[in-house]
Enzyme design. Structure first.
Site, PDB file in Angstrom:
ATOM      1  NE  ARG A  48      -0.891  -0.082  15.515  1.00 30.45           N
ATOM      2  CZ  ARG A  48      -0.330  -0.142  16.766  1.00 30.45           C
ATOM      3  NH1 ARG A  48      -0.240  -1.118  17.354  1.00 30.45           N
ATOM      4  NH2 ARG A  48       0.344   1.036  17.058  1.00 30.45           N
ATOM      5  CG  HIS A  68      -3.468  -1.921  19.836  1.00 26.73           C
ATOM      6  ND1 HIS A  68      -3.260  -3.118  19.266  1.00 26.73           N
ATOM      7  CD2 HIS A  68      -4.644  -2.133  20.999  1.00 26.73           C
ATOM      8  CE1 HIS A  68      -3.988  -4.098  19.796  1.00 26.73           C
ATOM      9  NE2 HIS A  68      -4.764  -3.613  20.890  1.00 26.73           N
ATOM     10  CE1 TYR A  92       3.004   2.045  19.062  1.00 24.69           C
ATOM     11  CE2 TYR A  92       1.957   2.979  20.839  1.00 24.69           C
ATOM     12  CZ  TYR A  92       1.794   2.387  19.686  1.00 24.69           C
ATOM     13  OH  TYR A  92       0.352   2.136  19.424  1.00 24.69           O
TER      14      TYR A  92
END
Length: 367
Positions: free
Chosen positions: A258, A262, A271
């Site tokens: 990705r 998100h 993160y």
């Protein structure tokens, strides 16, 4: 069969087209001639442009929270390309390209992300379920559609999409168990983009692969390079043919990445590092197909600049049509839950109406 040769328990992963655009031509499916391959590549470019525009629309306040597909174009297009008109496509929320390929208009997809209910009302002949934000609940719906094919004596196949995070939900395991027990014509397609929001794949399961989870339910699984259009296409072709022939379900784990957040409500810098993202850029699924086509003299920088401009214009037109189609009535938030509104909701409804009136808006949009 691919399933026997690429056993996930043996740590075998199907990969055909390299990041540098190199491929053993013996692996190229006969039906994917230059024209057909260019078409799939064109759909990937269209998806990329539609996706980038959606991000810009959201940042400009013209769209609600949006889940980008950046970096997952091969997984979307290479899988959905194998479906026939009678087959069902069951998306989660990161399958814009697959939905477009199956006949859903970009206008409707944009409408959904703009918060308009009518974005989920597809033409009856388009066999695609609405976008499903609750994680993995769509897997049960999809297996139900597959079972319906068996009960009705029909020959459709259901392609169910989910992410790696979805494999941690009970719905997924119930769906897998039902599909295996009743041998439904189902293809589970996991877009393993390495993160369940912020939780990395390594913290989600102790399984060496997600593909091997199929074995416990009595059917095969395969792991493929999800950034490799050819690998995704070949695995899905065999899976769909197998299901249509009455040989039961199977699972495809497409290992991808990705590249974006998100959703637009997420901050991935919390993160993952910039260095990690930079490393993954060389595996861009769009880039490797373009390099392959360039090596064959089928595209060049001029054709690609024109292609991107053409698809951006198309996406902009679809966005304008979506915005023009929006009409909203905030009263509907309150009106369809109870036969008679409870006092606390009646109070909230009245407050909402006063608030809109003070802003110079009617309950149906601009006054």
């Amino acid at each position: 069969m691919l399933w026997a040769e690429y056993d996930p328990l043996a740590n075998r992963r199907l990969a055909i087209l390299s990041p540098e655009g190199q491929m053993d031509e013996g692996w190229r499916p006969s039906e994917l001639d230059d024209e057909a391959l260019l078409h799939l590549y064109d759909r990937m470019v269209a998806l990329r442009q539609a996706d980038l525009l959606a991000l810009n629309l959201q940042r400009a306040g013209r769209m609600g929270t949006y889940a980008p597909t950046l970096g997952q174009e091969a997984a979307n297009i290479g899988s959905a390309a194998l479906l026939q008109a009678e087959d069902w496509l069951v998306p989660s929320f990161r399958e814009t390209g697959a939905m477009l390929l199956k006949g859903v208009s970009l206008k409707l997809i944009y409408l959904y992300w703009m918060g308009c209910e009518w974005g989920s009302h597809f033409p009856e002949e388009v066999r695609v379920l609405p976008i499903c934000a609750p994680v993995s609940t769509q897997t049960l719906h999809g297996v139900g559609l597959s079972w319906a094919a068996q009960l009705k004596g029909e020959n459709w196949v259901t392609l169910i999409y989910l992410g790696d995070g979805g494999t941690s939900k009970g719905d997924f395991h119930e769906a897998m168990n039902f599909a295996g027990t009743f041998q439904t014509p189902t293809v589970f397609f996991i877009q393993n983009n390495q993160f369940a929001i912020s939780v990395p794949r390594t913290r989600q399961t102790a399984s060496a692969t997600l593909a091997q989870k199929a074995i416990a339910y009595g059917f095969p699984g395969i792991q493929v390079d999800g950034n490799d259009l050819m690998a995704v296409y070949l695995a899905t072709r065999e899976a769909v043919a197998r299901a249509r022939a009455g040989q039961g379900p199977c699972l495809i784990e497409a290992q991808t990445y990705r590249m974006g957040p998100h959703t637009t409500a997420d901050d991935p810098t919390r993160y993952r590092s910039e260095a990690e993202l930079k490393t993954q850029e060389r595996f861009d699924p769009l880039l490797r197909v373009r390099l392959y086509l360039e090596n064959r003299g089928l595209v060049n920088p001029e054709t690609e600049a024109a292609r991107e401009a053409q698809h951006l214009k198309w996406a902009q037109e679809q966005a304008r049509e979506a915005e023009a189609a929006i009409s909203y009535n905030p009263d509907e938030i309150f009106d369809y839950h109870f036969a008679e509104l409870p006092p606390y909701l009646a109070e909230q409804k009245a407050y909402c109406q006063r608030f809109l009136a003070a802003k110079g808006e009617s309950a149906h949009g601009q006054a």
